[in-house]
Design a protein around this motif. Structure first.
Motif, PDB file in Angstrom:
ATOM      1  N   TRP A 160      27.870  23.948  35.270  1.00 44.53           N
ATOM      2  CA  TRP A 160      29.329  24.019  35.263  1.00 44.53           C
ATOM      3  C   TRP A 160      29.834  24.886  36.411  1.00 44.53           C
ATOM      4  O   TRP A 160      30.791  24.538  37.108  1.00 44.53           O
ATOM      5  CB  TRP A 160      29.787  24.580  33.922  1.00 44.53           C
ATOM      6  CG  TRP A 160      31.249  24.500  33.679  1.00 44.53           C
ATOM      7  CD1 TRP A 160      31.938  23.472  33.119  1.00 44.53           C
ATOM      8  CD2 TRP A 160      32.222  25.504  33.986  1.00 44.53           C
ATOM      9  NE1 TRP A 160      33.281  23.773  33.060  1.00 44.53           N
ATOM     10  CE2 TRP A 160      33.477  25.003  33.583  1.00 44.53           C
ATOM     11  CE3 TRP A 160      32.152  26.772  34.555  1.00 44.53           C
ATOM     12  CZ2 TRP A 160      34.652  25.739  33.737  1.00 44.53           C
ATOM     13  CZ3 TRP A 160      33.315  27.505  34.719  1.00 44.53           C
ATOM     14  CH2 TRP A 160      34.552  26.980  34.306  1.00 44.53           C
ATOM     15  N   ALA A 161      29.190  26.035  36.620  1.00 45.63           N
ATOM     16  CA  ALA A 161      29.601  26.932  37.691  1.00 45.63           C
ATOM     17  C   ALA A 161      29.395  26.288  39.056  1.00 45.63           C
ATOM     18  O   ALA A 161      30.245  26.410  39.946  1.00 45.63           O
ATOM     19  CB  ALA A 161      28.834  28.247  37.601  1.00 45.63           C
ATOM     20  N   THR A 186      32.245  23.874  43.890  1.00 47.45           N
ATOM     21  CA  THR A 186      32.534  22.859  44.913  1.00 47.45           C
ATOM     22  C   THR A 186      34.031  22.749  45.145  1.00 47.45           C
ATOM     23  O   THR A 186      34.465  22.289  46.209  1.00 47.45           O
ATOM     24  CB  THR A 186      31.982  21.476  44.503  1.00 47.45           C
ATOM     25  OG1 THR A 186      32.657  21.005  43.334  1.00 47.45           O
ATOM     26  CG2 THR A 186      30.490  21.530  44.234  1.00 47.45           C
ATOM     27  N   MET A 187      34.833  23.186  44.172  1.00 51.28           N
ATOM     28  CA  MET A 187      36.287  23.131  44.285  1.00 51.28           C
ATOM     29  C   MET A 187      36.871  24.446  44.784  1.00 51.28           C
ATOM     30  O   MET A 187      37.836  24.455  45.554  1.00 51.28           O
ATOM     31  CB  MET A 187      36.901  22.785  42.927  1.00 51.28           C
ATOM     32  CG  MET A 187      36.412  21.483  42.336  1.00 51.28           C
ATOM     33  SD  MET A 187      36.897  21.296  40.603  1.00 51.28           S
ATOM     34  CE  MET A 187      38.670  21.339  40.733  1.00 51.28           C
ATOM     35  N   LEU A 188      36.305  25.574  44.336  1.00 52.27           N
ATOM     36  CA  LEU A 188      36.915  26.876  44.584  1.00 52.27           C
ATOM     37  C   LEU A 188      36.164  27.722  45.595  1.00 52.27           C
ATOM     38  O   LEU A 188      36.733  28.682  46.128  1.00 52.27           O
ATOM     39  CB  LEU A 188      37.029  27.651  43.272  1.00 52.27           C
ATOM     40  CG  LEU A 188      37.812  26.982  42.148  1.00 52.27           C
ATOM     41  CD1 LEU A 188      37.825  27.879  40.918  1.00 52.27           C
ATOM     42  CD2 LEU A 188      39.223  26.661  42.593  1.00 52.27           C
ATOM     43  N   VAL A 203      32.982  32.619  37.226  1.00 51.69           N
ATOM     44  CA  VAL A 203      33.297  31.559  36.275  1.00 51.69           C
ATOM     45  C   VAL A 203      32.141  31.294  35.320  1.00 51.69           C
ATOM     46  O   VAL A 203      32.358  30.920  34.154  1.00 51.69           O
ATOM     47  CB  VAL A 203      33.723  30.264  36.994  1.00 51.69           C
ATOM     48  CG1 VAL A 203      35.009  30.487  37.767  1.00 51.69           C
ATOM     49  CG2 VAL A 203      32.634  29.720  37.919  1.00 51.69           C
ATOM     50  N   LYS A 204      30.907  31.486  35.789  1.00 47.47           N
ATOM     51  CA  LYS A 204      29.762  31.320  34.891  1.00 47.47           C
ATOM     52  C   LYS A 204      29.816  32.335  33.756  1.00 47.47           C
ATOM     53  O   LYS A 204      29.643  31.980  32.582  1.00 47.47           O
ATOM     54  CB  LYS A 204      28.449  31.468  35.656  1.00 47.47           C
ATOM     55  CG  LYS A 204      27.208  31.319  34.776  1.00 47.47           C
ATOM     56  CD  LYS A 204      25.936  31.491  35.569  1.00 47.47           C
ATOM     57  CE  LYS A 204      24.711  31.270  34.678  1.00 47.47           C
ATOM     58  NZ  LYS A 204      24.636  32.266  33.581  1.00 47.47           N
ATOM     59  N   HIS A 205      30.083  33.575  34.089  1.00 46.47           N
ATOM     60  CA  HIS A 205      30.109  34.607  33.056  1.00 46.47           C
ATOM     61  C   HIS A 205      31.336  34.485  32.152  1.00 46.47           C
ATOM     62  O   HIS A 205      31.278  34.882  30.984  1.00 46.47           O
ATOM     63  CB  HIS A 205      30.030  35.984  33.699  1.00 46.47           C
ATOM     64  CG  HIS A 205      28.688  36.261  34.311  1.00 46.47           C
ATOM     65  ND1 HIS A 205      28.469  37.207  35.287  1.00 46.47           N
ATOM     66  CD2 HIS A 205      27.475  35.676  34.084  1.00 46.47           C
ATOM     67  CE1 HIS A 205      27.196  37.209  35.621  1.00 46.47           C
ATOM     68  NE2 HIS A 205      26.567  36.297  34.915  1.00 46.47           N
TER      69      HIS A 205
END
Length: 338
Positions: free
Chosen positions: A264-265, A270-272, A280-282
């Motif tokens: 997911w991260a 790829t966008m941010l 974002v992973k955490h």
């Protein structure tokens, strides 16, 4: 009409900003004059904004503003009664390669707050997020995109007399992104955020909910709302329930089959940009384990949320959002990275 009734909305063409403009116009308790601020008044988003509010041009204007310029922000805020602000790590077209770049959000937040102080703004409403170091008990110290908003909120409270915070949940609009929802080759709609199917979390319509909460805050005024924090959050709902609600309303088969947090991260980055990877992973690692007897990303006890009693509004359910927007899920099979 007196300039003391002007509300400045910075980022007026964004999701949250546009929702605030619409809600302020629809507020029957006050006749606000709205000054929208955007970085480029010739952009497609600005043109769409001006077209949308053509019939209300006596009450709505759009001006250009550079969030990194104190002079520009002072000009935008001159004579304003109120200010709505949602700071952003990712201005349009910006891609963050380095973690350090995220802190520019604090820089432009402080510039705007200082300009509001200079111009004598009476009421500042900020779209904030919780202190995630505290909420997670110190487990995660690098959910920067949330903690930086909290830092900006605290700076505002140290500089301005009348500050009110609105805290949105995860955006329902995120389901338009493939790391949240995608169409499989077998025709099944897959909700795929890396959260166990039974784990519950809270959501927000970033346009409608943030708008109506903010309009209500300005309408009630500083005497009743200054110093408060209002979570604009849906009831707790699981991803299994989201998939079931989607199927019931659209007639399309849907499942929740989560990605790993690493997958997911990677897709989000790829966008941010890679500067967001651990952040974002955490965030998702925490939501997967956050105690469901607390609300607002695990930062508040339920009884601390007084928004329904004090504002008289509640945030949208997933069903509300689908019916309001007509969203029927992805239409093309997802063929991108896992």
């Amino acid at each position: 009409m007196s300039d003391q009734r002007v509300i400045v909305v910075i980022g007026a063409t964004s999701l949250q900003g546009s929702g605030v403009v619409s809600a302020l116009l629809e507020d029957s308790t006050a006749q606000w004059v709205i000054r929208g601020v955007t970085s480029d008044t010739s952009s497609p988003w600005a043109e769409k904004f001006l077209t949308k509010y053509e019939a209300a041009k006596d009450r709505v204007s759009l001006v250009s503003g550079d969030i990194f310029s104190a002079e520009s922000m002072r000009a935008a805020l001159l004579g304003a009664y109120g200010l709505f602000l949602n700071t952003n790590q990712t201005p349009q077209g910006k891609y963050f390669a380095e973690l350090e770049e995220l802190r520019q959000e604090v820089d432009h937040g402080k510039i705007i707050i200082d300009a509001a102080k200079h111009c004598g703004v009476k009421h500042f409403v900020y779209s904030s997020l919780p202190d995630m170091v505290k909420a997670t008990g110190g487990r995660f110290t690098d959910i920067y995109h949330m903690d930086l908003k909290y830092e900006i909120e605290q700076y505002a409270r140290s500089q301005l007399d009348y500050v009110t915070a609105v805290i949105p949940g995860y955006f329902y609009t995120n389901h338009r992104w493939p790391q949240y929802c995608r169409l499989q080759a077998d025709g099944v709609v897959r909700f795929c955020a890396p959260i166990p199917g039974s784990q519950k979390m809270q959501w927000t319509d970033p346009v409608y909910d943030v708008g109506v909460f903010t309009a209500r805050i300005f309408g009630l005024g500083v005497e009743k709302t200054a110093g408060k924090v209002y979570p604009a959050l849906s009831p707790m709902v699981s991803f299994d329930d989201l998939a079931a609600t989607f199927s019931r309303l659209t007639g399309r088969k849907a499942v929740h089959a989560p990605l790993t947090t690493a997958q997911w991260a990677d897709l989000t980055c790829t966008m941010l940009g890679p500067g967001f990877r651990d952040d974002v992973k955490h965030m998702m690692d925490w939501i997967a384990m956050a105690p469901t007897d607390k609300i607002c990303y695990g930062s508040m006890d339920p009884e601390e949320d007084t928004s329904a009693q004090e504002l008289g509004v509640t945030a949208s359910t997933f069903e509300d959002w689908i019916k309001r927007t007509g969203w029927t899920g992805p239409t093309e099979v997802y063929e991108g990275p896992i």
